[in-house]
Every structure is written in C-alpha cells, then in structure tokens.
Design an enzyme around this catalytic site. Structure first.
Site, PDB file in Angstrom:
ATOM      1  N   ASN A   1      35.678  34.809 -12.076  1.00  0.00           N
ATOM      2  CA  ASN A   1      36.918  35.444 -11.600  1.00  0.00           C
ATOM      3  C   ASN A   1      36.694  36.466 -10.484  1.00  0.00           C
ATOM      4  O   ASN A   1      37.605  37.199 -10.111  1.00  0.00           O
ATOM      5  CB  ASN A   1      37.701  36.073 -12.769  1.00  0.00           C
TER       6      ASN A   1
ATOM      7  N   ASP B   1      29.892  34.405 -12.122  1.00  0.00           N
ATOM      8  CA  ASP B   1      31.136  35.167 -12.167  1.00  0.00           C
ATOM      9  C   ASP B   1      32.288  34.281 -11.690  1.00  0.00           C
ATOM     10  O   ASP B   1      32.421  34.028 -10.501  1.00  0.00           O
ATOM     11  CB  ASP B   1      30.975  36.405 -11.264  1.00  0.00           C
TER      12      ASP B   1
ATOM     13  N   ASP C   1      24.162  36.255 -30.167  1.00  0.00           N
ATOM     14  CA  ASP C   1      23.319  37.393 -30.489  1.00  0.00           C
ATOM     15  C   ASP C   1      24.014  38.208 -31.573  1.00  0.00           C
ATOM     16  O   ASP C   1      25.218  38.417 -31.495  1.00  0.00           O
ATOM     17  CB  ASP C   1      23.174  38.254 -29.220  1.00  0.00           C
TER      18      ASP C   1
ATOM     19  N   HIS D   1      15.324  39.378 -21.443  1.00  0.00           N
ATOM     20  CA  HIS D   1      16.094  40.391 -20.716  1.00  0.00           C
ATOM     21  C   HIS D   1      15.543  41.802 -20.863  1.00  0.00           C
ATOM     22  O   HIS D   1      16.163  42.747 -20.382  1.00  0.00           O
ATOM     23  CB  HIS D   1      17.540  40.355 -21.227  1.00  0.00           C
ATOM     24  N   ASP D   2      14.422  41.966 -21.560  1.00  0.00           N
ATOM     25  CA  ASP D   2      13.855  43.301 -21.778  1.00  0.00           C
ATOM     26  C   ASP D   2      12.558  43.532 -21.015  1.00  0.00           C
ATOM     27  O   ASP D   2      12.088  44.666 -20.939  1.00  0.00           O
ATOM     28  CB  ASP D   2      13.562  43.530 -23.270  1.00  0.00           C
TER      29      ASP D   2
ATOM     30  N   ASP E   1      34.989  39.341 -10.148  1.00  0.00           N
ATOM     31  CA  ASP E   1      34.982  40.802 -10.282  1.00  0.00           C
ATOM     32  C   ASP E   1      33.560  41.371 -10.233  1.00  0.00           C
ATOM     33  O   ASP E   1      33.346  42.551 -10.502  1.00  0.00           O
ATOM     34  CB  ASP E   1      35.693  41.245 -11.576  1.00  0.00           C
TER      35      ASP E   1
ATOM     36  N   GLU F   1      14.441  38.794 -33.549  1.00  0.00           N
ATOM     37  CA  GLU F   1      13.608  39.638 -32.694  1.00  0.00           C
ATOM     38  C   GLU F   1      12.947  40.679 -33.581  1.00  0.00           C
ATOM     39  O   GLU F   1      13.629  41.451 -34.248  1.00  0.00           O
ATOM     40  CB  GLU F   1      14.437  40.331 -31.622  1.00  0.00           C
TER      41      GLU F   1
ATOM     42  N   ASP G   1      30.767  35.884 -16.556  1.00  0.00           N
ATOM     43  CA  ASP G   1      31.736  35.771 -17.654  1.00  0.00           C
ATOM     44  C   ASP G   1      31.637  34.404 -18.334  1.00  0.00           C
ATOM     45  O   ASP G   1      30.880  33.530 -17.895  1.00  0.00           O
ATOM     46  CB  ASP G   1      33.156  36.035 -17.127  1.00  0.00           C
TER      47      ASP G   1
ATOM     48  N   ASP H   1      19.015  40.739 -33.486  1.00  0.00           N
ATOM     49  CA  ASP H   1      18.400  41.834 -32.746  1.00  0.00           C
ATOM     50  C   ASP H   1      17.590  42.743 -33.684  1.00  0.00           C
ATOM     51  O   ASP H   1      18.042  43.048 -34.802  1.00  0.00           O
ATOM     52  CB  ASP H   1      19.547  42.646 -32.103  1.00  0.00           C
TER      53      ASP H   1
HETATM   54  O1  ISL Z   1      13.216  46.880 -23.882  1.00  0.00           O
HETATM   55  C1  ISL Z   1      12.458  47.546 -24.516  1.00  0.00           C
HETATM   56  C2  ISL Z   1      11.801  48.660 -23.859  1.00  0.00           C
HETATM   57  O2  ISL Z   1      12.721  49.412 -23.127  1.00  0.00           O
HETATM   58  C3  ISL Z   1      12.172  47.217 -25.900  1.00  0.00           C
HETATM   59  O3  ISL Z   1      11.492  48.196 -26.557  1.00  0.00           O
HETATM   60  C4  ISL Z   1      13.487  46.901 -26.628  1.00  0.00           C
HETATM   61  O4  ISL Z   1      14.197  48.070 -26.803  1.00  0.00           O
HETATM   62  C5  ISL Z   1      13.220  46.268 -27.955  1.00  0.00           C
HETATM   63  O5  ISL Z   1      12.541  45.077 -27.720  1.00  0.00           O
HETATM   64  C6  ISL Z   1      14.518  46.012 -28.724  1.00  0.00           C
HETATM   65  O6  ISL Z   1      15.369  45.214 -27.980  1.00  0.00           O
HETATM   66  C7  ISL Z   1      16.614  44.818 -28.450  1.00  0.00           C
HETATM   67  O7  ISL Z   1      17.398  45.869 -28.977  1.00  0.00           O
HETATM   68  C8  ISL Z   1      17.843  46.858 -28.057  1.00  0.00           C
HETATM   69  C9  ISL Z   1      18.439  46.271 -26.777  1.00  0.00           C
HETATM   70  O8  ISL Z   1      18.587  47.281 -25.813  1.00  0.00           O
HETATM   71  C10 ISL Z   1      17.578  45.165 -26.224  1.00  0.00           C
HETATM   72  O9  ISL Z   1      18.165  44.599 -25.082  1.00  0.00           O
HETATM   73  C11 ISL Z   1      17.395  44.163 -27.330  1.00  0.00           C
HETATM   74  O10 ISL Z   1      16.723  42.995 -26.908  1.00  0.00           O
HETATM   75  C12 ISL Z   1      18.871  47.683 -28.786  1.00  0.00           C
HETATM   76  O11 ISL Z   1      19.856  46.855 -29.332  1.00  0.00           O
HETATM   77 CA    CA Z   2      33.798  38.090 -13.946  1.00  0.00          CA
END
Ligand code: ISL
Ligand code: CA
Length: 537
Positions: free
Chosen positions: A22, A20, A97, A323-324, A24, A260, A28, A199
């Site tokens: 700035n 971060d 993305d 991140h999931d 907040d 993905e 960023d 995605d």
């Molecule tokens: O994170 C999951 C379970 O809660 C997965 O089922 C996830 O939703 C799935 O892999 C799809 O993910 C992608 O599309 C989603 C987004 O929330 C995720 O962060 C992204 O990686 C909707 O755009």
């Molecule tokens: Ca920031």
C-alpha cells in the site's frame, strides 16, 4: 504419516521488510500475498512470519498488545485469512511467531495486573525486596540493557522485564497464564496456522525464589553476558510445560513447534537440543552455534557433529541467518563472497535437517548497518556504538534496481540498501550464474531426491579443508563434497564411487570424476555403498 516439516524448507519473512503493497514504506500482509508466487517458484515449502500482531512496536512486534488480531500497519484479519488460504492453495504452509515470555506493557493483561483486577493481578512477575523496598529484588539484567526490574508506582512493586521495560515478563507459575496461552494457540489453529515459532521459550520460567545470578568473571560483550543465567533461564519446569505444549499441538494435528532457545557463547547447541526432550517437547529448536561457526571445514564439521549428537533421535533444524544477527554473507569475509555463499547454500540444503532460510539470503543480501540517526532497533539505540543493533539485517528486500528497490512506492522505514541497484531479485533471475539460481536448483534437487531430505547422515573426517558427508536412504547413497577453502584440493576416488554426478555448484554436473575440487567447489555424487569411515574424500 510423516510430519510435514521433516522434509520442508522454511523461509523466514520479516514482514516489515518484505514487500509494501500500500505504499506507506512498511511491508505488509497484502505484500506477502503478492509475492507468494515468487516463493513458490523459488521452491520453498513454508513461510514463518515474525510477529504481525497489534503492537506499539517498541521491539517491532515482539511487544504484543493483542495476540488475536493483526496490527493495522500489516493489514487486518481478513488479509491474514487470505494469506493463510493463498499459502495453502499453493501447497505451502505458514508458521506464526508466538511471544509468550512477555507482552507489551500496553496489553490489557498488564493494565489489569497493575490495577489488581482478578484474575490478572499475578499474571506478571511482580516483586519487592522484603528488606528494603528501594532495593532491586535481585541482580538480573535485561538483554537490552540495565536492570531487568522496573518500579511501578501505581502497583508499588517492581516488575521483571527480560527485554525492554515495555516488555513485562509473564508469570508462567500462574496456571491461568498457560491456559490463556493455549487459548491463543487454538485461536490461530482454527484459522489454519500450520505451526508456531516460540520466542525465547527457555526464559518462560524463572527461579521461584528469584535468587541472584552468579557473576561471570572475565565476561565479554554486554553486561547482560557478565553473569551466568542460572536462575532466569532453563528452569526444570520449562520441560514439563513443553511436554504439555507438545501434547496440545499434536492433538490439534500436524502442527510444528520450533523454539528459539536463548543461550550464550559459554554454552553449546546441546542446550538448544535439550528442549526437544525425548521427542516429547519441541519438534525443532534453533541452533545458533551453527550460525556463529567459522566458515571452514573443521568448524562446520564440529558444529554439526555436536548438534546431531546432542539431538539423538530428535530432528535438526539448520539455519545460518535470522532477524537478530549479522547476515550470513557478511560473515564470510570480503573475498569470493558469492562463491562461498553458493557453497553455504549447498551445505544448508544438503545436510540432514529442516533448513530455515532468511529472506534475501537467496540473492546474497549483505549486512548493512544504518547511520546512527536512522537506527530503529532499541538494542542498537541503547548500546551504540558498542553494538549497532539489528537494523543491518532487517533492511527491505531488494526486488529490482528502481529507486525504492521495488519494495515500496516511497521511502521505506529502514533505508533501502545501496547494493540493491546491483543485487536484486530481477537481476538475479536474469543471470544464470547467480546465487538465486543456485538456491532454486538446490531446492528443486532436494525436493526430487528423498535421500537429501530424509536420508541419514554420516559426517566423514575432514581432510584438505573438504567437508564431506554421506546421506543414505532406502538403498541410495549420496556423497557430498564441499571444498571450504580458496585453494584447489585433491580428491581421491575409490571403486565404490559410482560415476553419476548429481550436482556441481560451479557448472554442469558431468560424470567425470575430477582429481581435485576447485576453490569453493561442491559436488554431489552417487555412491554404490557407504564407504568405511577411514576412507576419505
Ligand atoms: O538479538 C539479540 C541481541 O541483541 C539476541 O540476544 C536476542 O535478543 C535473543 O536472541 C532473543 O531474541 C528474540 O526475542 C527478543 C526479540 O527482540 C528478538 O527479535 C527475538 O528473536 C525479545 O522478544
Ligand atoms: Ca505497507
């Protein structure tokens, strides 16, 4: 010419949580720019940013309200252009993305679609049950809970949302949608973007007749998993679309497409591989089977073998975190975490494929669920306590041991992990024995050793919990031996093995051929020639 991503290592940045600049409390773009030297020194080749477009942030950027701008929380277009230029100045690449299955309900397209403004009236999947308007069009469910349909009073129809109601699904059967999407890609390509992560790309097309999904008896997990996703995913039209996408990107230059593919535990990575086509669809897809595989030699061997077989001539991606899902180090069990993480790093960076690392993985950041009242992730809010959501793997990067982890000058959007006090970049850099140094050494070794990124791979049968494989390239043969167990394991040597050790994850790479591997030890040796399949480690 070889495409840039064949021998690259990609580093995924969750922009809200990286740095971060700035103050907040939210990461960023200027923050990412400030940390590019760090990434370059670590030795990665490319960065992938989770969405940074304007968004109401119901799903933290996966609900896009304008594909050709930057959300003010992250900065502006000038910051983005500066980031692209600074990445390129360092000889690195940048991937954005792209969320094409759905937009935000705040996107002007959706508003125009509701109002039946041409040409947007059919930009989304609107439906009514012809027999009874009070009934849902079919039984499809949203991944984030409940029915996938929501009634829109103004339009007098249901719209489909595979995720949140604030994320209406686009209608890819309308050619104008594809045209609009390609224009967006061109917008970013003109600014120097080197690739896109697409995605949930296998969700774009749905069954034209909106048939009910068959139920899955005895299904486990969320109600979303209690049905077979036969009609809301993986439709044949996806493949022909991906061929058009591939041609579009290949015509634009050396541009990576990495998709993905959403698939559940009833399917295998072959589903993900199928969207690479005959090297004429996506360049790469993610393999979540590998991410969920148990940490033992047999499981890793099987997952990789299946992946390579399914891919054929397509190129693999290798990833253990994103991140999931729960952070990788926390999936390794409590015992000897650091040693196991070093071994997994070695595996990720030496098997055949393009590795995608997740920020914080290099310092062993662990999964840390947040308290109920601190939950930000809509999936966690909906399913708690059955499923606590994805905040635990999205906490701010730990840069140092100061109050806000060196991430921000104030309280951050998700709380700084208490573990930051010990596990942070500064401490890791000062400790020669840290996981961070292992990553750095391996990244350097990989860069200097074409065989490790370009070589063919041969997985050898598992014996004594040793995961063993050979890489070969232009007359060089390397043998990687990983002891995926907490016990010493015997090694037998053959004359074909030369004496040169290239890497030892537990110390100096001396050339003595040990009689055994220590618990969690990994070695890379040169071999003079590839051994027969039946000769074991
Ligand atoms: O994170 C999951 C379970 O809660 C997965 O089922 C996830 O939703 C799935 O892999 C799809 O993910 C992608 O599309 C989603 C987004 O929330 C995720 O962060 C992204 O990686 C909707 O755009
Ligand atoms: Ca920031």
């Amino acid at each position: 010419m070889t495409a840039w991503w064949y021998n690259a290592v990609i580093y995924q940045i969750y922009p809200r949580s990286f740095y971060d600049a700035n103050g907040d409390g939210i990461g960023d773009l200027p923050g990412i720019i400030a940390r590019l030297d760090y990434l370059q020194a670590l030795g990665v080749d490319a960065i992938w940013l989770n969405p940074v477009y304007p968004s109401p942030m119901r799903d933290f950027g996966y609900d896009v309200s304008d594909y050709c701008d930057i959300d003010p929380v992250f900065g502006d277009m000038a910051d983005m252009q500066k980031l692209i230029n600074e990445v390129h100045r360092r000889g690195m690449r940048i991937i954005m993305d792209m969320v094409f299955n759905h937009t935000s309900h705040q996107h002007p397209w959706f508003k125009a679609s509701v109002d039946n403004v041409a040409p947007f009236a059919d930009f989304y999947i609107w439906a009514k049950n012809p027999h009874d308007v009070n009934q849902l069009p079919n039984n499809w469910r949203s991944a984030f809970g409940g029915s996938a349909w929501r009634w829109h009073h103004k339009k007098q129809a249901y719209y489909l949302h595979s995720f949140l109601p604030a994320q209406p699904d686009l209608n890819w059967r309308n050619p104008a949608v594809e045209k609009a999407a390609f224009t967006i890609l061109d917008f970013w390509l003109a600014r120097g973007i080197d690739g896109f992560r697409f995605d949930v790309i296998n969700l774009l097309y749905k069954d034209q007749h909106l048939q009910n999904n068959p139920l899955r008896f005895g299904g486990i997990g969320r109600p979303y998993e209690w049905q077979q996703h036969r009609h809301d995913r993986n439709q044949p039209e996806t493949h022909t679309f991906l061929q058009r996408l591939r041609r579009h990107l290949d015509n634009a230059g050396d541009i990576l497409s990495i998709g993905e593919i959403m698939y559940d535990k009833y399917e295998t990575s072959a589903t993900a591989a199928s969207f690479c086509g005959q090297q004429d669809e996506l360049h790469l897809t993610f393999n979540f089977e590998l991410l969920h595989a148990r940490f033992n030699a047999q499981a890793m061997h099987h997952a990789l073998q299946r992946w390579y077989q399914a891919l054929g001539d397509n190129w693999p991606s290798i990833t253990f975190s994103n991140h999931d899902f729960k952070r990788q180090i926390s999936r390794l069990g409590k015992h000897a975490q650091q040693s196991k993480a070093k071994l997994l790093a070695m595996l990720a960076l030496t098997v055949k494929g393009t590795p995608v690392l997740y920020y914080g993985e290099e310092i062993g950041m662990a999964e840390e669920p947040v308290r109920k009242r601190e939950i930000q992730d809509p999936a966690g809010q909906f399913y708690w306590p059955l499923y606590k959501g994805r905040d635990g793997c999205r906490r701010p990067m730990c840069w140092d041991d100061s109050e806000y982890g060196g991430f921000s000058a104030q309280r951050s959007w998700l709380p700084i992990s208490p573990a930051c006090a010990q596990k942070n970049v500064q401490a890791a850099q000062q400790d020669n024995n840290s996981l961070w140094h292992s990553y750095r050494q391996l990244l350097q070794l990989r860069r200097q050793t074409p065989c490790l990124h370009a070589g063919e791979i041969r997985l050898l049968p598992v014996k004594n919990q040793i995961f063993c494989f050979e890489r070969s390239y232009q007359g060089t043969c390397l043998r990687v031996m990983l002891n995926l167990s907490g016990h010493p394991q015997k090694l037998s040597w053959h004359t074909q093995h030369a004496e040169k050790c290239l890497y030892n994850n537990q110390g100096a790479a001396n050339n003595v051929r040990p009689a055994q591997l220590n618990p969690w030890q990994g070695l890379i040796f040169h071999c003079q020639e590839a051994l027969a399949q039946d000769v074991l480690c």
